[in-house]
Design an enzyme around this catalytic site. Structure first.
Site, PDB file in Angstrom:
ATOM      1  N   PHE A 299     -16.430  -9.759  -6.085  1.00 50.36           N
ATOM      2  CA  PHE A 299     -17.855  -9.617  -5.751  1.00 50.36           C
ATOM      3  C   PHE A 299     -18.115  -9.631  -4.247  1.00 50.36           C
ATOM      4  O   PHE A 299     -19.261  -9.679  -3.824  1.00 50.36           O
ATOM      5  CB  PHE A 299     -18.665 -10.733  -6.423  1.00 50.36           C
ATOM      6  CG  PHE A 299     -18.587 -10.681  -7.924  1.00 50.36           C
ATOM      7  CD1 PHE A 299     -19.446  -9.862  -8.643  1.00 50.36           C
ATOM      8  CD2 PHE A 299     -17.624 -11.395  -8.611  1.00 50.36           C
ATOM      9  CE1 PHE A 299     -19.359  -9.778 -10.025  1.00 50.36           C
ATOM     10  CE2 PHE A 299     -17.531 -11.325 -10.000  1.00 50.36           C
ATOM     11  CZ  PHE A 299     -18.405 -10.513 -10.707  1.00 50.36           C
TER      12      PHE A 299
ATOM     13  N   CYS B   1     -19.357   0.962  -3.582  1.00 51.29           N
ATOM     14  CA  CYS B   1     -19.483   0.257  -4.870  1.00 51.29           C
ATOM     15  C   CYS B   1     -20.752   0.604  -5.652  1.00 51.29           C
ATOM     16  O   CYS B   1     -20.654   1.044  -6.797  1.00 51.29           O
ATOM     17  CB  CYS B   1     -19.414  -1.247  -4.649  1.00 51.29           C
ATOM     18  SG  CYS B   1     -17.768  -1.771  -4.161  1.00 51.29           S
TER      19      CYS B   1
ATOM     20  N   LYS C 168     -23.782   0.289   5.903  1.00 51.67           N
ATOM     21  CA  LYS C 168     -24.565  -0.907   6.237  1.00 51.67           C
ATOM     22  C   LYS C 168     -23.968  -1.519   7.494  1.00 51.67           C
ATOM     23  O   LYS C 168     -22.829  -1.170   7.863  1.00 51.67           O
ATOM     24  CB  LYS C 168     -24.595  -1.897   5.078  1.00 51.67           C
ATOM     25  CG  LYS C 168     -23.269  -2.556   4.781  1.00 51.67           C
ATOM     26  CD  LYS C 168     -23.474  -3.620   3.728  1.00 51.67           C
ATOM     27  CE  LYS C 168     -22.185  -4.363   3.469  1.00 51.67           C
ATOM     28  NZ  LYS C 168     -22.349  -5.428   2.510  1.00 51.67           N
TER      29      LYS C 168
ATOM     30  N   ASP D  23       0.863  -1.178   0.000  1.00 50.54           N
ATOM     31  CA  ASP D  23       0.000   0.000   0.000  1.00 50.54           C
ATOM     32  C   ASP D  23       0.897   1.225   0.000  1.00 50.54           C
ATOM     33  O   ASP D  23       2.103   1.123   0.240  1.00 50.54           O
ATOM     34  CB  ASP D  23      -0.949   0.004   1.214  1.00 50.54           C
ATOM     35  CG  ASP D  23      -2.216   0.815   0.960  1.00 50.54           C
ATOM     36  OD1 ASP D  23      -3.292   0.219   0.790  1.00 50.54           O
ATOM     37  OD2 ASP D  23      -2.116   2.066   0.908  1.00 50.54           O
TER      38      ASP D  23
END
Ligand code: NAD
Length: 430
Positions: A147, A255, A315, A31
């Site tokens: 995903f 996303c 969420k 990173d």
């Protein structure tokens, strides 16, 4: 076992790196944020993701972290790109971090470069041309969109519904597919553009389902139907299925909003007006603002009213605040002149909401408020409708933006309760 470099130690890169190390590979995650690499090297996990700390600890012998791209790539068979591709003002994704990684590949690199970041169709072609122009013709390019969902990322990575691998040459698919073979899921072998499109189309379709059920919810409110029963009845049709039919405050996160917009802009840039996605985006925006209307219905002018905003993360199960509906709702309430108290068990929004007061507990947040809004359905809020909370509030009004509570139980306790798309009370709390 393979040597794998991962670029990006965020939600996707860190989970990918840790899980591949757990599967027995030798992984080095790179990173550009020194504090992130320092934390990881010291054994601390910089993001909230259930189960991730355990995987990192279990795989620590095969997992290391670095700031140095060449160090990450040394001896690597695969280099996964998992850097952020945030939205720009135009709605197209910002691919600058992806391009930085391509530029950082040392001369004479021979590696399979695997794109896990979400990028619009056509990106693989551009990367291929850039690699060739840099004399990196031996670098193999493969698209392998991710995903996983935040909050269940480790489980999603280890038990994927499907793995998509797209390549320019069919023989380039297998080495990447082989990395996932132990997971036993269906592998979709395709070309690069189709792999890129599968990712954007999946997120656009999921977002469309959410906006669809939110529109149904708005109609339910007008005609006295209950969207929970309606969604249940819809979802039992095997052609439709039950998923992503939960009415609420709309989708957020890093996303869905970005990928819907990316697909809409991609279509526009290519000469096609993707009308459906324009509606999906508009419905989602309005959905957050409907909370303000509902509060106004019960409290009148919101100026000077004290409102608790419960749940800030986009969420439950994550500390991610990117595109969180809470940010729009809290900012709108502040703009209306309300005094906003916020609570979240893990997300820290102090830098994003300077005019909001933050509470360490739900009870503190609701004390002396005129209304409480459930924005994120954290399990801690499931028993919000209690006598203790009712007595702590100035007026016991709950706007349940996630249909988390039982309306009858809440009303029986004396709350004025309103969910999304459910028959509501006609009385006000004034
Ligand atoms: N978060 C999700 O749920 C999710 C799910 C599927 C796909 N994706 C996609 O995966 C990609 C990454 O998403 P994320 O949520 O993990 O992002 P993130 O912002 O959490 O992490 C990205 C990381 O990349 C680092 N980075 C930037 N430039 C770099 C470079 N040159 N070299 C190495 N690292 C660099 C950043 O410092 C950051 O730590 C995005 O394209 C996203 O759309 C995300």
């Amino acid at each position: 076992m393979a040597r794998i470099a991962v670029f990006g130690a965020g939600y996707v890169g860190l989970v990918t790196g840790a899980c591949f190390a757990d599967l027995g590979h030798d992984v080095r995650v790179r990173d550009v944020l020194p504090e992130r690499i320092e934390e990881l090297t010291a054994g601390r996990v910089p993001i909230h993701e259930p189960g991730l700390a355990d995987v990192i600890e279990r795989a620590s012998d095969r997992l290391s972290f670095t700031l140095d791209a060449a160090d990450a790539l040394e001896g690597a068979d695969f280099a996964f790109i998992a850097v952020g591709t945030p939205p720009t003002y135009s709605g197209d994704p910002d691919l600058s971090a992806v391009w930085t990684v391509i530029e950082e590949l040392p001369a004479a690199t021979r590696v399979t470069l695997v794109m896990k970041s979400t990028v619009p169709p056509g990106t693989g072609d551009k990367v291929r041309r850039a690699l060739d122009a840099r004399g990196l013709g031996d670098v193999v390019y493969v698209s392998n969109p991710e995903f996983l969902a935040e909050g269940t990322a480790v489980r999603d990575f280890m038990r994927p519904d499907r793995v998509v691998v797209g390549a320019f040459e069919p023989e380039h698919v297998e080495p990447v597919a082989a990395l996932y073979e132990p997971l036993g899921s269906t592998i979709v072998r395709t070309d690069v553009a189709s792999a890129e499109m599968i990712k954007l189309a999946s997120n656009a379709f999921l977002s469309t389902r959410i906006s669809f059920i939110n529109e149904i919810a708005s109609v339910c409110e007008l005609v006295g139907a209950d969207v929970i029963d309606v969604a249940h009845g819809i979802g039992l049709d095997p052609r439709l299925g039950p998923h992503f039919l939960k009415a609420g405050l709309g989708f957020g996160g890093s996303c869905f909003p970005k990928d819907v917009s990316a697909l809409k802009q991609l279509a526009g840039n290519s000469g096609y007006h993707f009308q459906l996605l324009s509606a999906v985006i508009e419905v989602n925006e309005l959905q957050k603002r409907r909370v303000i209307q509902k509060l106004g219905k019960h409290l009148g002018d919101l100026h000077g009213k004290r409102i608790a905003v419960l749940g800030l993360a986009f969420k439950p199960g994550t500390d991610d605040l990117r595109e969180a509906p809470s940010l729009v709702i809290a900012a709108r309430l502040v703009a209306e002149g309300a005094e906003v108290r916020a609570w979240d068990p893990v997300a820290d929004a102090r830098h994003l909401l300077p005019d909001v007061t933050f509470s360490a507990s739900v009870l503190d947040a609701v004390r002396d408020t005129d209304a409480a809004v459930i924005v994120t359905e954290w399990p801690e809020l499931a028993d919000l409708a209690s006598a203790e909370v009712r007595d702590a509030m100035r007026t016991p009004v709950i706007i349940d933006g996630r249909n988390l509570l039982d309306p009858e139980a809440a009303r029986a306790l004396g709350f004025v309760y309103e969910g999304v798309g459910r028959p509501g009370p006609s009385e006000t709390a004034r």
